[in-house]
Design a protein around this motif. Structure first.
Motif, short mmCIF file in Angstrom:
data_model
loop_
_atom_site.label_atom_id
_atom_site.label_comp_id
_atom_site.label_asym_id
_atom_site.label_seq_id
_atom_site.Cartn_x
_atom_site.Cartn_y
_atom_site.Cartn_z
N UNK A 5 0.82 -1.21 0.00
CA UNK A 5 0.00 0.00 0.00
C UNK A 5 0.87 1.27 0.00
N UNK A 6 1.93 1.29 0.82
CA UNK A 6 2.75 2.50 0.90
C UNK A 6 3.51 2.72 -0.42
N UNK A 7 3.94 1.64 -1.04
CA UNK A 7 4.64 1.78 -2.34
C UNK A 7 3.67 2.27 -3.42
N UNK A 8 2.48 1.71 -3.41
CA UNK A 8 1.43 2.17 -4.33
C UNK A 8 1.18 3.67 -4.15
N UNK A 9 1.01 4.09 -2.88
CA UNK A 9 0.72 5.50 -2.60
C UNK A 9 1.88 6.42 -2.98
N UNK A 10 3.11 5.97 -2.71
CA UNK A 10 4.28 6.79 -3.08
C UNK A 10 4.35 7.00 -4.59
N UNK A 11 4.08 5.94 -5.35
CA UNK A 11 4.14 6.06 -6.81
C UNK A 11 3.02 6.96 -7.33
N UNK A 12 1.83 6.82 -6.76
CA UNK A 12 0.73 7.69 -7.16
C UNK A 12 1.06 9.14 -6.82
N UNK A 13 1.70 9.35 -5.65
CA UNK A 13 2.09 10.72 -5.25
C UNK A 13 3.14 11.29 -6.21
N UNK A 14 3.92 10.40 -6.82
CA UNK A 14 4.92 10.83 -7.81
C UNK A 14 4.30 10.92 -9.21
N UNK A 15 2.95 10.96 -9.27
CA UNK A 15 2.24 11.09 -10.54
C UNK A 15 2.43 9.90 -11.49
N UNK A 16 2.61 8.74 -10.89
CA UNK A 16 2.72 7.52 -11.70
C UNK A 16 1.52 6.65 -11.39
N UNK A 17 0.70 6.44 -12.41
CA UNK A 17 -0.57 5.76 -12.18
C UNK A 17 -0.40 4.24 -12.19
N UNK A 18 0.19 3.72 -11.09
CA UNK A 18 0.25 2.26 -10.93
C UNK A 18 -1.17 1.78 -10.65
N UNK A 19 -1.36 0.45 -10.73
CA UNK A 19 -2.69 -0.10 -10.53
C UNK A 19 -2.56 -1.49 -9.90
N UNK A 20 -3.68 -2.12 -9.60
CA UNK A 20 -3.67 -3.47 -9.04
C UNK A 20 -4.65 -4.34 -9.82
N UNK A 21 -4.16 -5.44 -10.39
CA UNK A 21 -4.99 -6.39 -11.14
C UNK A 21 -4.75 -7.78 -10.60
N UNK A 22 -5.68 -8.49 -10.02
CA UNK A 22 -7.04 -8.11 -9.74
C UNK A 22 -7.38 -8.48 -8.30
N UNK A 23 -8.36 -7.79 -7.73
CA UNK A 23 -9.00 -8.26 -6.50
C UNK A 23 -9.71 -9.56 -6.89
N UNK A 24 -9.47 -10.68 -6.17
CA UNK A 24 -10.17 -11.92 -6.55
C UNK A 24 -11.69 -11.67 -6.63
N UNK A 25 -12.27 -12.06 -7.76
CA UNK A 25 -13.67 -11.70 -8.05
C UNK A 25 -14.60 -12.11 -6.90
N UNK A 26 -14.36 -13.31 -6.33
CA UNK A 26 -15.32 -13.81 -5.33
C UNK A 26 -15.25 -13.05 -4.02
N UNK A 27 -14.24 -12.17 -3.85
CA UNK A 27 -14.18 -11.33 -2.64
C UNK A 27 -15.02 -10.06 -2.78
N UNK A 28 -15.57 -9.80 -3.98
CA UNK A 28 -16.48 -8.67 -4.16
C UNK A 28 -17.74 -8.91 -3.32
N UNK A 29 -18.28 -7.84 -2.70
CA UNK A 29 -19.47 -8.02 -1.86
C UNK A 29 -20.61 -8.76 -2.56
#
Ligand code: PLP
Length: 380
Positions: free
Chosen positions: A308-332
């Motif tokens: 999470x902190x690495x994701x946030x640091x990169x986003x703060x540096x204007x780099x649009x990292x992403x996460x693929x994927x949240x396991x589908x069955x964990x969706x509400x």
């Protein structure tokens, strides 16, 4: 902001769209069949049915394969929700097969095991939806063998994988499946803004999907000769999932650059491999038998706690990292059906450590260096 994915639109693309705007047909004209022919020839499939999204293509593909109430559709958790939702649109039950930590695609041993168990319980799937995650082709040959043994249909979700191949066989040829679906959303390999296509070698499946994309309506010469040439018949309940000629013209123009897009993605992926090799993370594993389409470049961090902190640091540096994927069955909406954490341990273990780095054909080496430097600093 450096995006994680981005379409590439040329003057030729714009001209192709403008030409349609000045023509007689904005939809149901000549561009849609021309786009279908272009894609079918490229991936060596006999038939292609263009629609307004890959989600629509998955839906009518499931219907054409006869999926309905009381049936099971199996897919993987490491995918976009659409790969599973198509089963539910048809009233079927959905279940998940865990992934392989090597390929990040469906695990063939897990599939074998689950099929053997399901056979004993008389709960075999009617349709299996393997997903070519990140553009890396699934071993379709192995899946096809199991499909022969257990009698299920195979619907490839190749939303990430137009332009990929395995053992020289293009993804989309349907040599080892019934139907293959591509997406033309702007983050994917080629785009029509929104759009999708279903490929098949079976003329009956193609005809059924054509009918379903347009209200279930048929205009046939025999009934027109009898009733009058205005006549049409709704033979079953269909949808309006048609693609417009405006978008199909964009698709044809984009197809001219498919090979260029793929080689640019390969060049960048190779360069990422080299630049990242000394960092505390796992770079994507390659299949020596396959050519990936490199839709996504995903790394897995050794230290799960810091994702999470690495994701946030990169986003703060204007780099649009992403996460693929949240396991589908964990969706509400899937938890409500009874799925619990721990159901597919590999997909969950992969999910907590994964990070998608920016990758798109127009990305320069300088852009890529910015990403690598920022990631190196975030990990330090
Ligand atoms: C993008 C995507 C879809 C849905 O595609 P749309 O064209 O947006 O409907 C389905 N499956 C996967 C794996 C995708 O990445």
């Amino acid at each position: 902001m450096l995006p994680y994915a981005r379409q590439e639109i040329s003057q030729a693309d714009i001209d192709a769209v403008v030409d349609v705007l000045r023509s007689d047909f904005l939809t149901q004209g000549p561009a849609v069949p021309a786009f279908e022919k272009t894609v079918a020839e490229k991936v060596r499939a006999k038939h292609a049915v263009a629609v307004n999204s890959a989600t629509s293509a998955l839906h009518i593909a499931c219907l054409a394969l006869g999926l309905g109430k009381g049936d099971w559709l199996w897919t993987v958790p490491n995918t976009f929700v659409a790969s599973a939702n198509c089963g539910r649109y048809c009233g079927a039950e959905v279940d998940f097969v865990d992934i392989s930590m090597e390929t990040l695609n469906i695990s063939i041993p897990h599939l074998q095991e689950k099929l053997a168990r399901a056979k004993k319980q008389d709960r075999l799937p009617k349709v299996l939806v393997p997903v070519h995650f990140a553009g890396q082709p699934v071993d379709q040959e192995a899946i096809w063998e199991l499909a022969r043994e257990y009698g299920f249909k195979v619907l490839e979700d190749a939303s990430h994988a137009i332009g990929a191949s395995r053992k020289g066989e293009p993804v989309g040829s349907c040599r080892w499946s019934d139907i293959t679906v591509f997406s033309f959303h702007p983050v994917k390999i080629i785009t029509t803004g929104e759009g999708g296509m279903a490929l098949t070698n079976d003329p009956d499946l193609a005809e059924r999907m054509r009918r379903l994309r347009s209200h279930g309506i048929v205009r046939d010469e025999d009934t027109q000769a009898r009733e009058g040439s205005w006549h049409y018949e709704q033979r079953e309940l269909g949808y309006n999932y048609r693609m417009t000629d405006i978008l199909a013209a964009l698709g044809i123009s984009q197809m001219n650059r498919l090979d260029t897009f793929i080689s640019a993605r390969h060049r960048l992926a190779d360069r990422f491999d080299t630049l990242l090799c000394d960092l505390p993370l796992k770079i994507p594993q390659r299949d020596p038998k396959a050519e990936s389409a490199w839709h996504l470049y995903v790394v897995q961090l050794n230290d799960v706690q810091r994702r999470r902190s690495i994701f946030n640091k990169l986003r703060a540096a204007n780099i649009s990292v992403n996460v693929h994927y949240i396991p589908v069955y964990l969706q509400p909406d899937y938890r409500r059906l009874g799925f619990e954490p721990g159901y597919c341990p590999a997909a969950e273990d992969y999910y907590v450590r994964t990070l998608t780095l920016p990758l798109y054909p127009a990305m320069s080496e300088a852009d890529q260096d910015i990403v690598v430097t920022a990631l190196r600093e975030a990990l330090a």
